[in-house]
Design a protein around this motif. Structure first.
Motif, mmCIF file in Angstrom:
data_model
loop_
_atom_site.group_PDB
_atom_site.id
_atom_site.type_symbol
_atom_site.label_atom_id
_atom_site.label_comp_id
_atom_site.label_asym_id
_atom_site.label_seq_id
_atom_site.Cartn_x
_atom_site.Cartn_y
_atom_site.Cartn_z
ATOM 1 N N ILE A 159 47.509 57.498 -90.320
ATOM 2 C CA ILE A 159 46.595 58.957 -90.158
ATOM 3 C C ILE A 159 46.319 59.629 -91.381
ATOM 4 O O ILE A 159 47.329 59.984 -92.112
ATOM 5 C CB ILE A 159 46.902 59.930 -88.891
ATOM 6 C CG1 ILE A 159 47.195 59.137 -87.770
ATOM 7 C CG2 ILE A 159 45.986 61.007 -88.750
ATOM 8 C CD1 ILE A 159 45.927 58.619 -87.078
ATOM 9 N N ASP A 160 45.254 59.924 -91.931
ATOM 10 C CA ASP A 160 44.950 60.493 -93.250
ATOM 11 C C ASP A 160 44.600 61.995 -92.967
ATOM 12 O O ASP A 160 44.970 63.033 -93.592
ATOM 13 C CB ASP A 160 43.765 59.963 -93.850
ATOM 14 C CG ASP A 160 44.175 58.521 -94.408
ATOM 15 O OD1 ASP A 160 45.059 58.501 -95.084
ATOM 16 O OD2 ASP A 160 43.297 57.770 -94.041
ATOM 17 N N ASP B 209 30.750 57.666 -86.609
ATOM 18 C CA ASP B 209 30.417 56.551 -86.226
ATOM 19 C C ASP B 209 29.165 56.085 -86.883
ATOM 20 O O ASP B 209 29.064 54.776 -87.072
ATOM 21 C CB ASP B 209 30.300 56.476 -84.562
ATOM 22 C CG ASP B 209 31.587 56.358 -84.203
ATOM 23 O OD1 ASP B 209 32.736 56.335 -84.971
ATOM 24 O OD2 ASP B 209 31.894 56.899 -82.915
ATOM 25 N N THR B 210 28.199 57.103 -86.825
ATOM 26 C CA THR B 210 26.695 56.740 -87.468
ATOM 27 C C THR B 210 26.647 56.863 -88.815
ATOM 28 O O THR B 210 25.274 56.691 -89.452
ATOM 29 C CB THR B 210 25.719 57.792 -86.781
ATOM 30 O OG1 THR B 210 26.213 59.191 -87.120
ATOM 31 C CG2 THR B 210 25.798 57.532 -85.299
ATOM 32 N N VAL C 22 36.914 56.617 -90.168
ATOM 33 C CA VAL C 22 36.895 56.007 -88.930
ATOM 34 C C VAL C 22 37.672 57.020 -87.946
ATOM 35 O O VAL C 22 38.680 57.440 -88.463
ATOM 36 C CB VAL C 22 37.520 54.515 -88.902
ATOM 37 C CG1 VAL C 22 38.962 54.567 -89.395
ATOM 38 C CG2 VAL C 22 37.554 53.938 -87.530
ATOM 39 N N VAL C 23 37.383 57.096 -86.802
ATOM 40 C CA VAL C 23 37.933 57.896 -85.871
ATOM 41 C C VAL C 23 38.959 57.110 -85.089
ATOM 42 O O VAL C 23 38.755 56.283 -84.391
ATOM 43 C CB VAL C 23 36.983 58.856 -84.846
ATOM 44 C CG1 VAL C 23 37.931 59.464 -83.922
ATOM 45 C CG2 VAL C 23 36.326 59.494 -85.613
ATOM 46 N N VAL C 24 40.281 57.290 -85.375
ATOM 47 C CA VAL C 24 41.430 56.490 -84.549
ATOM 48 C C VAL C 24 41.585 56.912 -83.276
ATOM 49 O O VAL C 24 41.762 56.208 -82.487
ATOM 50 C CB VAL C 24 42.698 56.653 -85.413
ATOM 51 C CG1 VAL C 24 44.126 55.890 -84.659
ATOM 52 C CG2 VAL C 24 42.442 56.158 -86.910
ATOM 53 N N ASP C 25 41.425 58.211 -82.819
ATOM 54 C CA ASP C 25 41.731 58.709 -81.418
ATOM 55 C C ASP C 25 40.846 60.179 -81.234
ATOM 56 O O ASP C 25 40.790 60.810 -82.433
ATOM 57 C CB ASP C 25 43.316 58.897 -80.992
ATOM 58 C CG ASP C 25 43.455 58.712 -79.892
ATOM 59 O OD1 ASP C 25 42.447 58.657 -78.945
ATOM 60 O OD2 ASP C 25 44.590 58.192 -79.272
ATOM 61 N N LYS D 257 40.173 48.469 -95.164
ATOM 62 C CA LYS D 257 41.466 49.019 -95.513
ATOM 63 C C LYS D 257 41.547 50.279 -96.211
ATOM 64 O O LYS D 257 42.458 50.979 -96.085
ATOM 65 C CB LYS D 257 42.055 47.619 -96.444
ATOM 66 C CG LYS D 257 42.344 46.681 -95.829
ATOM 67 C CD LYS D 257 42.985 45.881 -96.965
ATOM 68 C CE LYS D 257 43.229 44.203 -96.352
ATOM 69 N NZ LYS D 257 43.838 43.420 -97.379
ATOM 70 N N ASP D 258 40.244 50.759 -96.799
ATOM 71 C CA ASP D 258 39.965 51.944 -97.694
ATOM 72 C C ASP D 258 39.384 53.151 -96.677
ATOM 73 O O ASP D 258 39.322 54.255 -97.199
ATOM 74 C CB ASP D 258 39.332 51.665 -98.712
ATOM 75 C CG ASP D 258 39.483 53.106 -99.742
ATOM 76 O OD1 ASP D 258 40.762 53.342 -100.006
ATOM 77 O OD2 ASP D 258 38.533 53.384 -100.584
ATOM 78 N N LEU D 259 39.213 52.941 -95.347
ATOM 79 C CA LEU D 259 38.602 53.751 -94.644
ATOM 80 C C LEU D 259 39.569 55.138 -94.420
ATOM 81 O O LEU D 259 40.755 55.076 -94.449
ATOM 82 C CB LEU D 259 38.259 53.247 -93.227
ATOM 83 C CG LEU D 259 36.979 52.333 -93.400
ATOM 84 C CD1 LEU D 259 36.714 51.822 -92.032
ATOM 85 C CD2 LEU D 259 35.873 52.952 -93.884
#
Length: 467
Positions: free
Chosen positions: A204-205, A165-166, A173-176, A143-145
């Motif tokens: 989106i942040d 990702d690594t 986190v990459v949404v798109d 939730k906090d990413l």
């Protein structure tokens, strides 16, 4: 003068780090007065130490603010923050030492200069580790990413996305991923439409732009994100690879990114280097003035025909020429006699050195072996022509023969001493000399300057490489 801060989290971080440094000072004073040297403890001494604490608090806040590179539990790596803290503690300790010197505060124990920075860094280290690691572990699920959309040049989009990702500890986190090949207006427009939909339909942040991207697409994406209060980050193209240090300036409405070709010190460290140069050169001139007066007298007694000082045009910062001062070590017509001994030159490259040069006077031989002939260059340091530490100033005729690689040594102020001075001087060839200068420029730090200054003394006393 100060860097713009991105958010209140940054401000809080500086205040917390300043508070830690202040607490470290109080602890250092307590340890010194209570455990190390309780015999000197008096009410008056305690009052003096605590009266000085507000000055120290302001000093640490100022140094931290100058060195601030941004503090975020998501974007910055912990090692980068710790390096910034190490530099800040070193600079604040140096500034404190200079302040104590000018105040002539003989009551201030030198042990505080050791205890305080070590304690401050330990406290700050703990705070940063807890902030970076502790908060990440307290997250519930995802939730906090921080949620990112990465768009732009396909190769960099993929590399950056794989990096995110690594490193789950970064909390992102990459949404798109929106790929825009160069020259594809259709792909650019499609990416903008998708970005607009994502900003409307999902959380989106941050919008991350991987350059190069067409100007119209980039500005539209930035405008779209800013309109909705989203953060925008940019992944630089190849130009960014040259930016060991960079700064953004407004030049009459034009945003200019200054990319330096060398490791350029930050404003605070550059000012610190200049401050050290001014203070040490001024103090040294006062201390060695009797020695210089004796040398001047001996030069005139040894060779009364010529002047005491030898003034020669040398090349300084970025090609500026300046009058370089030295005690005269040769006969007055030395330059006219040079053509007769050109064949005796032992140095490679454009530098001219002759062992047992017949033009050197008896007093000159002694001055050269002991490097005392360079004492007048303290005046050059005081005037800003030179620094205490830096590549040796070259002659204009030598610079004309430099290749492109060697001209980099002109990007910093020349110095009285350098790596060459402590590594053998005339015993090493020209190419090795230039490599040492490049090494100094690329790895410059205040710590390196002090290391060279300390090593210069035994090198001079041993007359290492002096001809």
């Amino acid at each position: 003068m100060f860097k713009h801060w991105t958010n209140r989290w940054d401000e809080l971080a500086v205040l917390v780090d300043t508070g830690a440094a202040f607490l470290a000072y109080l602890l250092a004073v307590h340890v010194y007065l209570t455990w190390i040297n309780p015999d000197v403890t008096t009410v008056q001494l305690v009052t003096l130490y605590f009266s000085f604490s507000p000055v120290l608090l302001a000093l640490n806040w100022l140094v931290l603010k100058f060195n601030f590179n941004g503090y975020s539990r998501r974007w910055n790596q912990l090692p980068a923050e710790l390096k910034m803290l190490m530099v800040s503690n070193l600079e604040s300790t140096l500034a404190m030492a200079l302040l104590i010197f000018f105040m002539k505060a003989t009551w201030f124990s030198r042990l505080i200069f050791v205890l305080m920075p070590l304690t401050a860094f330990t406290l700050q280290f703990g705070i940063h580790v807890v902030t970076k690691i502790g908060i990440n572990r307290l997250r519930v699920g995802k939730k906090d990413l921080r949620r990112l959309v990465v768009m732009g040049y396909p190769k960099r989009v993929r590399i950056f996305s794989r990096t995110v990702d690594t490193v789950p500890q970064a909390g992102m986190v990459v949404v798109d991923r929106l790929l825009i090949p160069l020259g594809s207006a259709e792909a650019g427009q499609k990416a903008l439409n998708t970005l607009r939909q994502l900003l409307h339909s999902t959380v989106i942040d941050t919008v991350v732009l991987a350059l190069p991207v067409a100007d119209d697409v980039m500005m539209a994406a930035i405008g779209m994100a800013r309109q909705q209060g989203k953060e925008v980050r940019m992944i630089l193209d190849e130009v960014g690879a040259y930016a060991t240090k960079s700064a953004l300036y407004d030049f009459y409405g034009n945003s200019v990114l200054v990319v330096n070709g060398v490791k350029s010190p930050q404003t605070a460290r550059r000012l610190s280097k200049r401050l050290v140069d001014v203070v040490l050169s001024a103090v040294s001139l006062v201390l060695v003035s009797p020695v210089m007066a004796v040398i001047a007298l001996l030069i005139k007694l040894d060779d009364p025909a010529g002047p005491v000082f030898f003034v020669q045009s040398r090349v300084g910062l970025n090609g500026r020429e300046f009058p370089c001062f030295k005690f005269r070590t040769m006969v007055p017509n030395a330059e006219a006699l040079r053509s007769q001994i050109e064949h005796l030159n032992v140095m490679s490259g454009p530098v001219f050195k002759v062992p047992n040069d017949p033009r050197v006077t008896r007093m000159g031989k002694f001055l050269r072996k002991t490097s005392l002939d360079e004492l007048p260059q303290l005046v050059n340091v005081l005037l800003g022509h030179m620094s205490l530490v830096g590549p040796r100033p070259a002659l204009p005729t030598e610079v004309e023969r430099y290749g492109d690689d060697y001209r980099k040594r002109l990007s910093v102020r020349p110095g009285i001493t350098c790596l060459w001075q402590i590594s053998g001087r005339n015993d090493i060839d020209f190419d090795q000399w230039m490599q040492l200068d490049m090494e100094y420029i690329d790895s410059w730090s205040l710590g390196l300057d002090f290391k060279i200054l300390v090593k210069t003394i035994p090198a001079v006393l041993q007359q290492k490489g002096a001809h």
